[in-house]
Design an enzyme around this catalytic site. Structure first.
Site, PDB file in Angstrom:
ATOM      1  N   GLY A  38     124.310  13.955 -18.304  1.00  0.00           N
ATOM      2  CA  GLY A  38     123.516  13.883 -19.585  1.00  0.00           C
ATOM      3  C   GLY A  38     121.911  13.528 -19.123  1.00  0.00           C
TER       4      GLY A  38
ATOM      5  N   ASP B 217     131.449   4.174  -8.489  1.00  0.00           N
ATOM      6  CA  ASP B 217     130.446   5.208  -7.975  1.00  0.00           C
ATOM      7  C   ASP B 217     129.467   4.509  -7.268  1.00  0.00           C
ATOM      8  OD1 ASP B 217     129.587   7.856  -7.124  1.00  0.00           O
ATOM      9  OD2 ASP B 217     128.586   8.124  -9.190  1.00  0.00           O
TER      10      ASP B 217
END
Length: 713
Positions: free
Chosen positions: A21, A130
């Site tokens: 996004g 991550d």
């Protein structure tokens, strides 16, 4: 451009973008926030929206000083957004790209901070999945810690967790960034807290060495190394630190330390690391990247290939951004913003290539082994992408050749595609008393073949002073002054430019010139040993509102600042590669072109004009982060500030005020206090300044379209 996000938040400005996004600078009931608006195709997935709502309590519960807090999750029609704490600073990747490796104390202090954040998350049952330098933010507003490192915060909790669902990801799909993936993830086991420890240890290794332990080449080869190869010890690293690092990089998850243990044991090492310089390690390509005596290379031309980088976090997405953080280190282009307003998806630029083999011999061995495994990994669904790179040329056209130029460099010639037609400032220091420097009368320079159309830029390099200016014909012209006097004006044709050129010298015998073309894109041209290369395009995506500025904060490095969309943006050439343009959030909204100077290695001072009142601001960069801006005396201008540092560590700033008079401000050693006054001269444009051996020189454009020069008395 503002838009409402739910009933409580307003998004004002696009800060950055990633595969999941777009990140906006927003405003909420409690002040500024960062709003991560997920892609439209994700927001339209009802299953994901349901999981989004289910995760709300867990994500909002992550409240720790070392975690960028998620303040709210918004589901409103087609909008799906995470509202996060706004951190004033940069990410760890930007600092690593600038400095290549950190001192052991700074690296360990940053890693210990992240370990504290992971410990809190793991205690709450949340796995990050991550951990990488792009997701570590450095809080420049806080007091620096050991090694001058700003406190670190871990961001982007929950992104992989939200978008990773059985329907969206096949069993063979790998979620994460190859360089930091734990072996058990590659082998298909579910992610536990230990995968974050492995990734964090990989980050620490990279901060110390300048490259990751198993990175480089095809993603399939990188993944294989994580499973089959052992980590190579780093030379000269203290034993206690290496024991922590190697334990966290263990192949077996049960052998790794917990996050709390990592933080505690790393802090035990800090006293013994105080004052140690960055490790002196051979660069991945087998060459020492810090060798100042190495021959300057022509700048590389970006090829059309796709460099290695992150595995997509979601299907059908571009590779996950190496800038997917809310500090906005990818600046969208005008076309991208227009596409976003039409509700279209923003496209991502490919991540940069970073080779990480320890030696040429090891690299060859890995290539041979990787070739045998690549086909099997591809069948299993592990994709990747290659890297294509080419080099710019140093060839010279006759009109650009200087006496004594070397025409036999033998480098191939490349013809580029080119055109042919806010933060509040800190309080001002006390005004310093004492006399200001005096200047000689301005004397006219030899007249150019065409009238000059803009302000000059000057630099002293290799015993000569080079003065550049844009002519009315759209070309850049320059004049060289040595101890023998002035040479002849030379024309650098090939593109038509707008605005004043910028110039820097990062190596002896090399001058790098930057100019904005009539298409708004930035171009570079390099003088190496008396011969000019061709113009080539620096960045085919970012368009600039005004002329850039350039400086060199370390040997072999070129730092750039420019104005894009009314904001100050920055990038650097490190080891011959340009890193991503990033926003300087402490500068606020600016007008006109910026100025840039480096007082000492690792420091920069950008000078900008505040949009609201035309005041001149200084925005310093030190310890890997941009600091809050300060107002410079009573200087105001509608043009470009021109900074220069002399041999006595005094920092000068010259401007043209709105009435056409020339003004100056001077700060003594250490900065802090400024004194300003006018100079008896009038000019239509910004001046140029250079710190030559003979002293400070000041250049202005005259009313007749030529140049004049004054020296400090």
């Amino acid at each position: 451009m503002a838009r409402k996000i739910g009933s409580r938040y307003t998004a004002h400005q696009v800060l950055g973008r990633g595969s999941a996004g777009t990140v906006w600078l927003g405003e909420g009931p409690d002040g500024p926030v960062a709003i991560k608006l997920l892609r439209e195709d994700l927001a339209s997935d009802q299953e994901l929206v349901g999981r989004f709502v289910q995760e709300r309590t867990a994500l909002l519960s992550l409240d720790h000083p070392r975690i960028v807090g998620i303040r709210d999750l918004v589901v409103d029609g087609s909008d799906l957004a995470l509202v996060m704490e706004l951190v004033r600073g940069t990410d760890l990747r930007s600092r690593l790209e600038r400095e290549r490796r950190l001192s052991p104390a700074a690296a360990v202090a940053i890693t210990a901070d992240v370990a504290d954040g992971l410990a809190a998350a793991h205690a709450a049952g949340v796995v990050h999945r991550d951990v990488k330098p792009e997701n570590v933010l450095l809080d420049s507003a806080a007091t620096p810690g050991p090694g001058g490192a700003p406190p670190a915060k871990l961001t982007d909790f929950g992104i992989a967790r939200l978008v990773d669902s059985p329907r969206r990801t096949r069993a063979t799909r790998i979620i994460g960034t190859p360089d930091y993936l734990a072996p058990e993830i590659i082998e298909g086991l579910p992610p536990r807290a230990s995968v974050d420890i492995y990734a964090l240890a990989t980050v620490l290794y990279e901060l110390l060495a300048g490259f990751t332990p198993f990175g480089g080449g095809h993603p399939g080869a990188v993944l294989r190394r994580h499973v089959t190869e052992t980590v190579e010890p780093l030379p000269d690293i203290p034993d206690g630190l290496w024991q922590v690092l190697s334990a966290c990089l263990a192949k077996a998850p049960a052998s790794r330390l917990t996050a709390a243990e990592v933080g505690a044991r790393l802090r035990e090492q800090l006293p013994s690391l105080a004052g140690l310089p960055p490790l002196d390690i051979t660069a991945p390509d087998g060459e020492h990247a810090d060798d100042e005596d190495s021959e300057p290379e022509a700048p590389p031309v970006r090829g059309p290939g796709r460099p290695r980088g992150a595995v997509p976090l979601v299907p059908r997405a571009a590779p996950d951004s190496s800038r997917d953080t809310h500090t906005s280190l990818k600046l969208p282009s005008t076309a991208e913003l227009a596409a976003y307003r039409r509700r279209g998806a923003l496209q991502k630029a490919p991540a940069r290539h970073r080779a990480a083999d320890a030696s040429a011999a090891l690299r060859k061995k890995r290539v041979r082994l990787g070739a045998a495994v690549a086909a099997a990994l591809t069948i299993a669904g592990i994709g990747g992408y290659g890297y294509v790179s080419s080099r710019d040329a140093g060839a010279t056209t006759r009109e650009d050749q200087q006496p004594g130029d070397d025409k036999s460099s033998g480098r191939p010639r490349v013809t580029p595609t080119a055109p042919t037609a806010s933060s509040a400032p800190s309080p001002q220091g006390d005004t310093e008393s004492g006399p200001l420097p005096q200047w000689s009368a301005f004397e006219a320079l030899p007249r150019p073949a065409v009238r000059l159309a803009g302000g000059p830029r000057a630099i002293a390099a290799s015993g000569a002073t080079y003065v550049f200016a844009r002519g009315t014909d759209g070309n850049v012209w320059y004049l060289t002054r040595t101890t023998s006097g002035y040479g002849q004006w030379q024309r650098l044709s090939g593109i038509h430019t707008k605005g004043d050129p910028a110039v820097a010298s990062a190596r002896p015998g090399q001058v790098d010139l930057f100019a904005v073309g009539t298409d708004g894109l930035l171009y570079r041209r390099t003088l190496v040993r008396g011969a000019w290369g061709d113009w080539f395009q620096v960045d085919g995506r970012t368009k600039f509102d005004a002329s850039p500025a350039a400086a060199s904060s370390a040997p072999g490095r070129i730092d750039l600042v420019g104005r894009a969309g009314g904001d100050l943006v920055t990038a650097s050439y490190v080891d011959g590669r340009l890193n991503t343009w990033s926003l300087v959030p402490t500068a606020g909204r600016i007008s006109g072109a910026p100025g840039l100077v480096s007082r000492s290695d690792g420091t920069l001072d950008a000078f900008v004009v505040r949009r609201g009142d035309s005041a001149v601001l200084r925005v310093p960069f030190a310890n890997g982060a941009w600091r809050p801006a300060e107002e410079i005396g009573g200087l105001t201008t509608g043009g470009r500030p021109e900074p220069v540092c002399d041999g006595r560590d005094e920092l000068y700033v010259f401007v043209r005020d709105r009435s056409g008079n020339l003004g100056q401000a001077v700060s003594g050693p250490g900065g802090g206090s400024w004194r300003d006054a006018s100079i008896e001269a009038r000019t239509g444009d910004a001046p140029a300044a250079a710190g030559a051996r003979s002293g400070l020189e000041l250049y202005i454009r005259t009313g007749s379209g030529g140049l004049a020069r004054a020296t400090r008395l």
